[in-house]
Write an enzyme that holds these catalytic residues in place. Structure first.
Site, PDB file in Angstrom:
ATOM      1  N   ASP A   1     -30.218  28.790  40.014  1.00 50.00           N
ATOM      2  CA  ASP A   1     -29.184  29.509  39.650  1.00 50.00           C
ATOM      3  C   ASP A   1     -29.430  29.326  37.947  1.00 50.00           C
ATOM      4  O   ASP A   1     -29.378  29.907  37.107  1.00 50.00           O
ATOM      5  CB  ASP A   1     -27.710  28.900  40.214  1.00 50.00           C
ATOM      6  CG  ASP A   1     -27.564  27.759  40.119  1.00 50.00           C
ATOM      7  OD1 ASP A   1     -28.386  26.412  40.002  1.00 50.00           O
ATOM      8  OD2 ASP A   1     -26.335  27.674  40.101  1.00 50.00           O
ATOM      9  N   ARG A   2     -30.436  27.956  38.065  1.00 51.24           N
ATOM     10  CA  ARG A   2     -31.148  27.237  36.462  1.00 51.24           C
ATOM     11  C   ARG A   2     -32.070  28.316  36.476  1.00 51.24           C
ATOM     12  O   ARG A   2     -32.901  28.900  36.831  1.00 51.24           O
ATOM     13  CB  ARG A   2     -30.863  26.015  36.111  1.00 51.24           C
ATOM     14  CG  ARG A   2     -29.908  26.083  36.506  1.00 51.24           C
ATOM     15  CD  ARG A   2     -29.872  24.004  36.115  1.00 51.24           C
ATOM     16  NE  ARG A   2     -28.729  23.186  36.373  1.00 51.24           N
ATOM     17  CZ  ARG A   2     -28.580  21.827  35.246  1.00 51.24           C
ATOM     18  NH1 ARG A   2     -28.778  21.597  34.892  1.00 51.24           N
ATOM     19  NH2 ARG A   2     -27.365  21.721  36.217  1.00 51.24           N
TER      20      ARG A   2
ATOM     21  N   SER B   1     -27.466  21.722  44.327  1.00 49.56           N
ATOM     22  CA  SER B   1     -28.317  22.145  43.170  1.00 49.56           C
ATOM     23  C   SER B   1     -29.279  20.394  42.477  1.00 49.56           C
ATOM     24  O   SER B   1     -30.734  20.510  43.238  1.00 49.56           O
ATOM     25  CB  SER B   1     -27.084  21.843  42.151  1.00 49.56           C
ATOM     26  OG  SER B   1     -27.803  23.003  41.034  1.00 49.56           O
ATOM     27  N   HIS B   2     -29.236  21.035  40.950  1.00 50.93           N
ATOM     28  CA  HIS B   2     -30.292  20.148  40.845  1.00 50.93           C
ATOM     29  C   HIS B   2     -31.301  18.361  41.554  1.00 50.93           C
ATOM     30  O   HIS B   2     -31.983  18.185  40.835  1.00 50.93           O
ATOM     31  CB  HIS B   2     -30.401  20.190  38.803  1.00 50.93           C
ATOM     32  CG  HIS B   2     -29.324  19.696  38.265  1.00 50.93           C
ATOM     33  ND1 HIS B   2     -28.238  20.387  38.888  1.00 50.93           N
ATOM     34  CD2 HIS B   2     -29.207  18.137  37.929  1.00 50.93           C
ATOM     35  CE1 HIS B   2     -27.211  19.162  38.672  1.00 50.93           C
ATOM     36  NE2 HIS B   2     -27.964  18.581  37.977  1.00 50.93           N
TER      37      HIS B   2
ATOM     38  N   LYS C   1     -24.612  31.781  37.684  1.00 46.39           N
ATOM     39  CA  LYS C   1     -26.048  31.778  36.898  1.00 46.39           C
ATOM     40  C   LYS C   1     -27.287  32.213  37.941  1.00 46.39           C
ATOM     41  O   LYS C   1     -26.702  32.103  39.191  1.00 46.39           O
ATOM     42  CB  LYS C   1     -26.010  30.871  36.227  1.00 46.39           C
ATOM     43  CG  LYS C   1     -26.305  29.385  36.789  1.00 46.39           C
ATOM     44  CD  LYS C   1     -26.382  28.314  36.137  1.00 46.39           C
ATOM     45  CE  LYS C   1     -26.173  27.179  37.047  1.00 46.39           C
ATOM     46  NZ  LYS C   1     -24.547  26.095  37.327  1.00 46.39           N
TER      47      LYS C   1
ATOM     48  N   ASP D   1     -30.819  25.260  43.594  1.00 47.84           N
ATOM     49  CA  ASP D   1     -30.681  26.636  44.669  1.00 47.84           C
ATOM     50  C   ASP D   1     -30.989  27.833  43.834  1.00 47.84           C
ATOM     51  O   ASP D   1     -30.048  28.711  44.089  1.00 47.84           O
ATOM     52  CB  ASP D   1     -29.196  26.235  44.768  1.00 47.84           C
ATOM     53  CG  ASP D   1     -28.024  25.914  42.749  1.00 47.84           C
ATOM     54  OD1 ASP D   1     -29.004  25.308  42.369  1.00 47.84           O
ATOM     55  OD2 ASP D   1     -26.924  26.208  43.373  1.00 47.84           O
TER      56      ASP D   1
ATOM     57  N   ARG E   1     -23.362  12.296  28.964  1.00 49.35           N
ATOM     58  CA  ARG E   1     -23.769  13.331  27.957  1.00 49.35           C
ATOM     59  C   ARG E   1     -24.168  13.614  26.577  1.00 49.35           C
ATOM     60  O   ARG E   1     -22.223  13.538  26.332  1.00 49.35           O
ATOM     61  CB  ARG E   1     -23.582  15.121  28.566  1.00 49.35           C
ATOM     62  CG  ARG E   1     -24.020  14.913  30.154  1.00 49.35           C
ATOM     63  CD  ARG E   1     -24.644  16.145  30.586  1.00 49.35           C
ATOM     64  NE  ARG E   1     -24.531  16.859  32.068  1.00 49.35           N
ATOM     65  CZ  ARG E   1     -25.420  16.051  32.977  1.00 49.35           C
ATOM     66  NH1 ARG E   1     -26.253  15.259  32.757  1.00 49.35           N
ATOM     67  NH2 ARG E   1     -25.396  16.578  34.079  1.00 49.35           N
TER      68      ARG E   1
ATOM     69  N   GLU F   1     -25.115  28.132  29.658  1.00 51.29           N
ATOM     70  CA  GLU F   1     -24.818  26.784  29.142  1.00 51.29           C
ATOM     71  C   GLU F   1     -25.992  26.534  29.164  1.00 51.29           C
ATOM     72  O   GLU F   1     -26.877  26.308  28.905  1.00 51.29           O
ATOM     73  CB  GLU F   1     -23.776  27.241  31.060  1.00 51.29           C
ATOM     74  CG  GLU F   1     -23.353  26.979  31.011  1.00 51.29           C
ATOM     75  CD  GLU F   1     -21.937  26.155  32.305  1.00 51.29           C
ATOM     76  OE1 GLU F   1     -21.472  24.927  31.995  1.00 51.29           O
ATOM     77  OE2 GLU F   1     -23.102  26.069  33.582  1.00 51.29           O
TER      78      GLU F   1
ATOM     79  N   THR G   1     -17.627  23.241  30.616  1.00 49.28           N
ATOM     80  CA  THR G   1     -18.857  22.669  31.012  1.00 49.28           C
ATOM     81  C   THR G   1     -18.173  23.146  32.941  1.00 49.28           C
ATOM     82  O   THR G   1     -17.715  23.206  32.973  1.00 49.28           O
ATOM     83  CB  THR G   1     -19.529  21.946  31.011  1.00 49.28           C
ATOM     84  OG1 THR G   1     -19.367  21.418  30.196  1.00 49.28           O
ATOM     85  CG2 THR G   1     -20.563  21.999  32.171  1.00 49.28           C
TER      86      THR G   1
ATOM     87  N   ASP H   1     -34.155  25.861  39.421  1.00 49.69           N
ATOM     88  CA  ASP H   1     -33.483  24.509  40.288  1.00 49.69           C
ATOM     89  C   ASP H   1     -33.438  24.611  41.538  1.00 49.69           C
ATOM     90  O   ASP H   1     -34.156  25.193  41.792  1.00 49.69           O
ATOM     91  CB  ASP H   1     -32.683  24.058  38.986  1.00 49.69           C
ATOM     92  CG  ASP H   1     -31.703  24.785  39.868  1.00 49.69           C
ATOM     93  OD1 ASP H   1     -31.573  25.901  40.623  1.00 49.69           O
ATOM     94  OD2 ASP H   1     -30.424  24.233  39.892  1.00 49.69           O
TER      95      ASP H   1
HETATM   96  C1  VG1 Z   1     -24.125  20.594  35.004  1.00 47.27           C
HETATM   97  C2  VG1 Z   1     -24.285  21.502  33.997  1.00 47.27           C
HETATM   98  C3  VG1 Z   1     -23.730  21.898  34.220  1.00 47.27           C
HETATM   99  C4  VG1 Z   1     -23.982  23.296  34.952  1.00 47.27           C
HETATM  100  C5  VG1 Z   1     -23.189  21.950  36.770  1.00 47.27           C
HETATM  101  C6  VG1 Z   1     -23.886  22.843  37.971  1.00 47.27           C
HETATM  102  O1  VG1 Z   1     -22.789  20.106  34.890  1.00 47.27           O
HETATM  103  O2  VG1 Z   1     -23.931  20.574  32.253  1.00 47.27           O
HETATM  104  O3  VG1 Z   1     -23.465  23.158  32.935  1.00 47.27           O
HETATM  105  O4  VG1 Z   1     -22.598  24.348  35.626  1.00 47.27           O
HETATM  106  O5  VG1 Z   1     -24.477  20.849  36.321  1.00 47.27           O
HETATM  107  O6  VG1 Z   1     -25.824  23.153  37.925  1.00 47.27           O
HETATM  108  P1  VG1 Z   1     -22.174  17.789  35.061  1.00 47.27           P
HETATM  109  O7  VG1 Z   1     -21.202  17.678  35.032  1.00 47.27           O
HETATM  110  O8  VG1 Z   1     -23.239  17.350  35.870  1.00 47.27           O
HETATM  111  O9  VG1 Z   1     -22.383  18.215  33.331  1.00 47.27           O
HETATM  112  V1  VG1 Z   1     -26.012  23.679  38.546  1.00 47.27           V
HETATM  113  O10 VG1 Z   1     -27.356  24.444  38.709  1.00 47.27           O
HETATM  114  O11 VG1 Z   1     -25.780  21.544  38.915  1.00 47.27           O
HETATM  115  O12 VG1 Z   1     -24.942  23.468  40.158  1.00 47.27           O
HETATM  116 CO    CO Z   2     -28.051  25.040  40.817  1.00 46.14          CO
END
Ligand code: VG1
Ligand code: CO
Length: 546
Positions: free
Chosen positions: A284-285, A116-117, A379, A282, A499, A366, A347, A280
């Site tokens: 989804d954000r 993801s990000h 998302k 993938d 966080r 979120e 979360t 982002d």
């Molecule tokens: C983070 C975000 C959470 C989100 C998750 C996956 O998780 O806070 O809201 O659902 O990333 O997003 P964490 O546990 O690092 O706070 V993605 O777009 O990275 O799949």
């Molecule tokens: Co993502």
């Protein structure tokens, strides 16, 4: 049949976090590492039986190691007896698109290769997650079972077949299993077309409305180009950084003001477009910007909820809404005014799945730049951008006006998240342990001059299946309902990330333009006083503020 059985031994730590198993690429490159995890997944899904008659969807965000992993998983699926795998062309499928393909094609599930990000490339991160037949992220019960299985594995099975050419659409057979290389965009585009007023958005662009969509060199590019430029007539060049790169150009594909600084610069500049957006790794954000105006993700969810009936797909109204616990209460206020239920979940998108499946909610989101609806079970970055475009087109209001409308109706939930990255794990755990030990004494006390109403560690009981998730974040709530939330990230791959989520409601219009960090300064002082962040982390300031 040319199936081989390979002897293996367990790896420690194959435990999916907030969203799948994420590790350094170098960890995934170890012999047997990916195979063990996939074998554990298949064993949990199918027990001792072959996956006869079943269809699996497979794709990823195109980051480094994606192609290698796709070929390995195809061979393992063939060995497991899957009837069919639908794989995105080039090994590409965004997270929301995978969800759309699973649902539209009636597949049994899907594997998404993405961190993801998180940054990519040979020194970056890789990840794998499983989505179930509803198209949504595996629930905790399943990820827990997979982890347990990884601890007892002794072997895995895979086909000896040659690699499949992934770059052209077409069908192949591998040891009796059909493989279809599919267009990664088509199913997702079909879902989005049903929801939004494409004609109204086309007219908006035709009238000269300017959007800058930054795909951050990630998987959102091909989708945004096909739909926003291709179908909706936005000028070529509207979607920038559109070609997925294995290392995201060396950047963090994380759409927030810190990492999407190039987009921010364009939207704050003298010739700023009307709207900015980013997605982002993938896709989804989403991040939404107006001209010289940044939209907080929590406000974005609330605006979409407030105006949903103006979009064709939601014209009948919303069954209910949900937000993750740390997300601001802006959407709660909108839900109250609409007379619909608002749920507060832990979360991670997996917690919305049951509520969506049961028809109890239509929209959810979120604070971490994630918004979505019951159209898929993830998302969806592009969905959010189209939703905003549709609203701008039919209301005639700018992005800023839509957000200011929310503030004038419900007050502004001034909001910020402070991340402290790369903390040694023991130190982060010590901070949380000390905080948890204090909770009982915090309620009713005054800290840093501020009266605390109550404090707890969020525990969630799923209203649909009754499953309980504990320790989902420490909440410290003041008498005026301002709050600070603390939790450790479940998506990082190096040390721990703390966080700290800060929220204060400002009903007074005259004070709503005070910069968020200034308005939240008392809460930052409170956070330091209760959690001793400096003492435990040795850090004077957060690594990232969003
Ligand atoms: C983070 C975000 C959470 C989100 C998750 C996956 O998780 O806070 O809201 O659902 O990333 O997003 P964490 O546990 O690092 O706070 V993605 O777009 O990275 O799949
Ligand atoms: Co993502």
């Amino acid at each position: 049949m040319s199936i081989q059985t390979v002897t293996t031994t367990p790896f420690a730590g194959q435990l999916p976090g907030t969203s799948g198993l994420r590790k350094k690429v170098t960890v995934f490159q170890q012999p047997h590492y990916l195979e063990n995890f996939v074998q554990a997944l298949f064993d949990v899904l199918h027990g001792d039986a072959p996956a006869t008659g079943q269809t699996l969807v497979l794709g990823g965000d195109g980051r480094f190691h994606n192609r290698t992993a796709v070929q390995t998983i195809l061979k393992m699926a063939a060995a497991r007896g899957y009837a069919q795998v639908l794989v995105g062309q080039g090994g590409i499928l965004s997270t929301p698109a995978t969800s759309a393909v699973i649902r539209r094609r009636g597949a049994n599930g899907g594997i998404i290769l993405s961190a993801s990000h998180n940054p990519g490339g040979p020194d970056g991160d890789f990840g794998i997650k499983y989505n179930a037949t509803n198209g949504g992220p595996a629930p905790e019960k399943l990820t827990q079972a997979i982890h347990e299985r990884t601890q007892t594995l002794t072997q895995y099975r895979l086909s000896n077949a040659a690699d499949i050419p992934l770059d052209t659409l077409g069908t192949h057979t591998m040891d009796g299993m059909a493989i279809e290389v599919i267009d990664p965009v088509a199913d997702h585009a079909a879902v989005l077309r049903e929801l939004f007023d494409f004609d109204a958005i086309r007219r908006l662009f035709a009238s000269g409305f300017r959007l800058r969509y930054d795909a951050m060199w990630a998987v959102g590019g091909p989708y945004a180009k096909a739909i926003i430029e291709g179908e909706l007539g936005a000028p070529a060049g509207t979607v920038v950084h559109a070609e997925p790169k294995e290392d995201f150009g060396g950047l963090h594909p994380d759409p927030n003001p810190a990492y999407a600084d190039d987009l921010i610069a364009h939207l704050m500049g003298p010739d700023a477009p009307d709207m900015g957006a980013a997605s982002d790794g993938d896709a989804d954000r989403n991040m939404i910007l107006g001209r010289r105006f940044i939209v907080s993700p929590s406000d974005s969810l609330a605006v979409l909820a407030a105006h949903a009936t103006q979009v064709p797909g939601y014209a009948k109204g919303l069954a209910g809404v949900a937000r993750s616990m740390p997300t601001s209460t802006a959407v709660d206020r909108v839900a109250k005014a609409l007379g619909i239920a608002c749920y507060e979940t832990p979360t991670g998108w997996k917690f919305f799945g049951n509520l969506l499946d049961a028809g109890q909610i239509t929209l959810c989101g979120e604070e971490s730049y994630g918004t979505g609806s019951d159209h898929v079970r993830e998302k969806d970055g592009l969905w959010a951008v189209l939703f905003w475009l549709n609203l701008v087109a039919v209301t005639g209001q700018s992005v800023e006006q839509l957000v200011r409308g929310l503030w004038s109706a419900h007050g502004r939930c001034v909001y910020s998240r402070h991340d402290y990255d790369g903390i040694p794990t023991e130190q982060a755990n010590a901070l949380m342990a000390e905080l948890r030990a204090k909770l009982a004494a915090l309620g009713g006390s005054t800290v840093a001059g501020q009266p605390i109403a109550w404090a707890d560690d969020f525990s969630y009981t799923d209203p649909v299946d009754g499953s309980v998730s504990q320790k989902q974040g420490v909440r410290v709530v003041l008498q005026d309902s301002s709050r600070v939330v603390f939790r450790l990230s479940g998506t990082g791959t190096e040390g721990a990330t703390l966080r700290v989520y800060l929220e204060r409601h400002e009903p007074d219009a005259a004070r709503q333009d005070i910069p968020a960090q200034e308005a939240l300064a008392p809460l930052v002082a409170l956070a330091e006083a209760v959690a001793r962040i400096r003492h435990h982390t040795g850090m004077d300031a957060p690594s990232v503020m969003t």
